[in-house]
Structures are given as C-alpha cells and as structure tokens.
Design a protein around this motif. Structure first.
Motif, short mmCIF file in Angstrom:
data_model
loop_
_atom_site.label_atom_id
_atom_site.label_comp_id
_atom_site.label_asym_id
_atom_site.label_seq_id
_atom_site.Cartn_x
_atom_site.Cartn_y
_atom_site.Cartn_z
N PRO A 263 0.81 -1.22 0.00
CA PRO A 263 0.00 0.00 0.00
C PRO A 263 0.84 1.27 0.00
N ASP A 264 0.25 2.32 -0.54
CA ASP A 264 0.88 3.64 -0.53
C ASP A 264 0.49 4.43 0.71
N GLY A 265 -0.48 3.93 1.45
CA GLY A 265 -0.92 4.59 2.67
C GLY A 265 -1.82 3.66 3.46
N ILE A 266 -1.97 3.98 4.75
CA ILE A 266 -2.78 3.16 5.65
C ILE A 266 -3.82 4.05 6.33
N ILE A 267 -5.05 3.56 6.41
CA ILE A 267 -6.04 4.10 7.33
C ILE A 267 -6.19 3.08 8.44
N LEU A 268 -6.01 3.52 9.68
CA LEU A 268 -6.00 2.58 10.81
C LEU A 268 -7.28 2.69 11.60
N GLN A 269 -7.96 1.56 11.76
CA GLN A 269 -9.22 1.47 12.49
C GLN A 269 -8.96 1.04 13.93
N ARG A 302 2.90 4.88 5.30
CA ARG A 302 2.62 5.62 6.52
C ARG A 302 1.13 5.58 6.82
N VAL A 303 0.80 5.68 8.11
CA VAL A 303 -0.60 5.81 8.51
C VAL A 303 -1.02 7.25 8.23
N LEU A 304 -2.09 7.41 7.43
CA LEU A 304 -2.52 8.73 6.97
C LEU A 304 -3.68 9.29 7.79
N ALA A 305 -4.46 8.40 8.38
CA ALA A 305 -5.65 8.84 9.12
C ALA A 305 -6.12 7.72 10.03
N ILE A 306 -6.95 8.10 10.99
CA ILE A 306 -7.50 7.16 11.96
C ILE A 306 -9.02 7.11 11.81
N ALA A 307 -9.58 5.91 11.82
CA ALA A 307 -11.03 5.73 11.86
C ALA A 307 -11.37 4.99 13.14
N LEU A 308 -12.30 5.53 13.90
CA LEU A 308 -12.64 4.95 15.20
C LEU A 308 -13.95 4.16 15.13
N SER A 309 -14.03 3.13 15.95
CA SER A 309 -15.28 2.42 16.17
C SER A 309 -15.92 2.96 17.44
N HIS A 310 -17.23 3.27 17.38
CA HIS A 310 -17.87 3.88 18.54
C HIS A 310 -18.48 2.85 19.50
N GLU A 326 -7.02 13.21 17.58
CA GLU A 326 -6.38 14.14 16.64
C GLU A 326 -5.28 14.93 17.33
N THR A 327 -5.54 15.34 18.54
CA THR A 327 -4.51 16.07 19.31
C THR A 327 -3.36 15.16 19.66
N GLN A 328 -3.69 13.95 20.07
CA GLN A 328 -2.69 12.99 20.55
C GLN A 328 -1.79 12.50 19.42
N LEU A 329 -2.36 12.26 18.24
CA LEU A 329 -1.62 11.61 17.15
C LEU A 329 -1.28 12.55 16.00
N ASN A 330 -1.90 13.74 15.98
CA ASN A 330 -1.72 14.68 14.88
C ASN A 330 -2.07 14.05 13.54
N LEU A 331 -3.16 13.27 13.56
CA LEU A 331 -3.66 12.63 12.35
C LEU A 331 -5.16 12.88 12.25
N PRO A 332 -5.69 13.09 11.03
CA PRO A 332 -7.14 13.24 10.87
C PRO A 332 -7.85 12.01 11.43
N LYS A 343 -13.19 13.55 6.37
CA LYS A 343 -11.80 13.72 6.82
C LYS A 343 -10.87 12.72 6.14
N LEU A 344 -11.34 11.50 5.93
CA LEU A 344 -10.51 10.49 5.27
C LEU A 344 -10.24 10.90 3.83
N ILE A 345 -11.27 11.40 3.15
CA ILE A 345 -11.10 11.83 1.75
C ILE A 345 -10.17 13.03 1.67
N GLN A 346 -10.30 13.96 2.60
CA GLN A 346 -9.39 15.11 2.63
C GLN A 346 -7.96 14.67 2.85
#
Length: 373
Positions: A263-269, A302-310, A326-332, A343-346
């Motif tokens: 992959p060229d990037g990672i979104i981490l759940q 690299r991890v580009l963004a974070i997606a959370l489960s509620h 976002e504050t803790q990791l400086n990632l969208p 935010k993921l698309i941005q």
C-alpha cells in the motif's frame, strides 16, 4: 452489469449487534447481492435491525426463530445466510437442524464458516433432495487457480490504500466500504478489494477470503486481486480491506495484506473503548501508537488517518474521543458511521494531489447522525 438481488434471511442467534455477529451486521448495512428481509436472534426479536446497531431504521425486522420469520414474511426468502463469525470451527447440532429445515423450505444456503457445508454428506443430500444450492464463501479455489507473488504489484500506478486495524471485528470493512462508496459518489473511481468472507458476501468483485488459503498463496492472491482491479477497472484509487491486526498474536493475515498489496498509505481502524482483544479476554488491546509504530516499521507506507469504532461509547463521547485522538496523534480522525468519510477523503487528497483535482467540496456527503450509541 445489473445484479438481481436475492432475498435473504440471516441467522444470528444470540449475537446480533455483538462482535461475533459482524457478518450479519455488515449485510444489514450493505449488500449488493442480497435484499435482507430479516434477522433471526431471539435476544433482539421484535426490534429493527438498524436500531439494534445504533443506526437509522433499516426496515429489517428481527425474528425470534425460523418459524417466526416464515410466519411474518410475505414469502419464503431465496437464501438462508449463516450470519455469525465465531472462533469455533463447527456449528452445534441445533443449528444444523435449522439449516436442514431451511433447505426443506427451498432456501439456498450461504455459509461463511471454515466448516464447509458443501462437504457435509447430510447437507449435500438435503440440497439434492430439495433442489437447492450450498455456497461456501471461504472455500479456497483449486490450487491450479491460485497465485504466488509475482512482483507485478509494482506496476500499479494509482494509490493503493489498506484499511488496517488494531483488532478483529473493529470496523475495518465497514470503513472501507463506506469510504469506497463515498469516493465513487464524488466521481473518484474507487475499487474495493475484499480479503474476508463478509465483504465477498456483500458482493465485492475482487479479492479472496485469505484466512482460508494455504499460506504460500496468501500474498500472491492479494497481489493478483489488486492487479485485476487495476487492469480491469482503470480506477483512480484501490482500497484493500484489512484483517485482524499486525500485532495480533493469533493471526497473520495483516502481514499478507501489507506484503501483497504494497500500500501507498494506511487508514488505521481502532475501538477506543475496547480493553481486550475480542474472543481473547486474557489479551489486552494494544495502544494505537504501538500499532502505528509496528506498521510503519515493517512497511514503507505511513498511517494517513485514523477511523474509530464507537462501540461502548455514548453519543456525546464520540466527538470528544475524535478530538482527543487528533490532538494525541496529529492525524485526521473520524468515525465514519457517525460523521462520514470527509476527513478520510481530505487526507487522501492531501497525500495524493491527483485525487484532489476531482473533488468538489460541495459534493462531500452529509455528516451522519447515530440513533444511539
């Protein structure tokens, strides 16, 4: 090509809305192959399936048992889907009887377990007698049809994004499907590569249930699926579904996904409120920082963004948790079921400028609102 959907009843006794009911939940949310007409789970009977998931009303009723479903449905569904994903390999005897009963009513059987119903003599005989079909989603292709790694993954010229996670059943597939749909609505041609049985049940064209493959072929099958998607669809971006977690001691699938898709990037759940690995109450969840470090150590992506489960978060906690990460990791960071994929698309547009040229801000999908946590 237009697909004529088959009506389907999902069996998910005692598990709908819980971790081991993830297959049923995913099919309630999205399916290109089946029109879901009901779910069987006596613990939630009488409720709407969407509401049990904490989402909008789906108009999919939950029934107490098989007979209750047939009594209330206007016609017998085409298919009976086994909608649980337990750690156990074999189903109990009472569930076998229900499958036989479904076949007696002329229903085709859709099975996502490692136990292959099409190799069970009793099930095969019943299928022949009732003129129905059994489809084992996890059944591996013949060896002659499998692929080993070729290196052709380096020929891919569009971004490949893997949606990985910190645990099993934490929303990786849901985020991948939601993001894929959102990108296509924006006019960005996105193709989804499935790596698990549930997404294949939903109708993914490309991919394989990799945990059913001989290890020699896992990386090659992922590579081949990505190459097929690239060559046949000419997409702007390819999304690859993650499995388990790189750090999980019980599973190897995430490593195969990283190696096979390059992959060229990672979104981490990540499920922030989860304390222990699902199905493994003695194993503490990893921190999201440790998972990022591990992924970025063994991969060039690299991890580009974070997606959370509620899960287990109150509605009012979701936004504050997003802001904290976002504050803790400086990632969208977002929760796609609560706030959509903007935010993921941005983040993708920032890292891959060619994508941004096709995005018009006014076309972003609206923020979602949960019914309940």
């Amino acid at each position: 090509m237009t697909i004529t959907k088959k009506t389907a009843l999902i069996y998910c006794q005692d598990q709908f809305g819980l971790v081991d009911g993830k297959t049923a939940a995913a099919l309630v949310r999205h399916s290109e192959l089946y029109t879901i007409v009901g779910v069987i789970d006596s613990l939630s009977a009488g409720n709407d399936a969407g509401e049990i998931l904490g989402e909008a009303i789906s108009d999919i009723p939950i029934f107490s048992d098989f007979q209750d479903a047939l009594a209330h449905l206007s016609e017998t569904p085409h298919c009976y889907i086994y909608g649980k994903a337990p750690l156990d390999v074999c189903i109990p005897s009472d569930e076998r009887l229900l499958i036989l009963e479904a076949m007696e009513h002329g229903m085709n059987i859709i099975n996502g377990l490692h136990e292959f119903f099409s190799e069970d003599q009793e099930f095969v005989a019943a299928a022949v007698q009732n003129n129905v079909q059994i489809k084992d989603i996890r059944k591996s292709p013949n060896v002659k049809d499998l692929h080993v790694f070729s290196g052709r993954i380096y020929e891919i010229t569009v971004p490949v994004i893997a949606i990985l996670g910190t645990d099993c059943a934490c929303g990786k597939m849901t985020t991948a499907v939601e993001l894929n749909n959102a990108l296509n609505r924006l006019g960005i041609k996105s193709v989804f590569v499935a790596t698990g049985q549930t997404s294949l049940m939903q109708g993914a064209i490309y991919g394989a249930s990799i945990d059913a493959l001989i290890s020699q072929f896992v990386i090659g099958e992922i590579e081949n699926a990505v190459i097929q998607a690239f060559e046949q669809e000419k997409p702007d971006i390819i999304l690859v579904e993650g499995q388990s977690a790189v750090s999980h001691p019980a599973f190897m699938s995430s490593l195969g996904i990283l190696k096979g898709s390059m992959p060229d990037g990672i979104i981490l759940q990540h499920p922030p409120a989860r304390e222990f690995r699902c199905d493994f109450p003695a194993l503490l969840m990893p921190t999201i920082e440790s998972e990022i470090q591990l992924i970025e150590t063994i991969s060039s992506a690299r991890v580009l963004a974070i997606a959370l489960s509620h899960e287990n978060l109150a509605i009012e906690e979701i936004l504050s948790t997003i802001q904290q990460y976002e504050t803790q990791l400086n990632l969208p960071t977002t929760d796609v079921l609560s706030y959509g994929c903007k935010k993921l698309i941005q983040a993708l547009a920032v890292h891959f400028p060619k994508l941004s040229q096709k995005i018009k801000p006014e076309n972003f999908p609206e923020t979602r609102v949960l019914a309940k946590a």
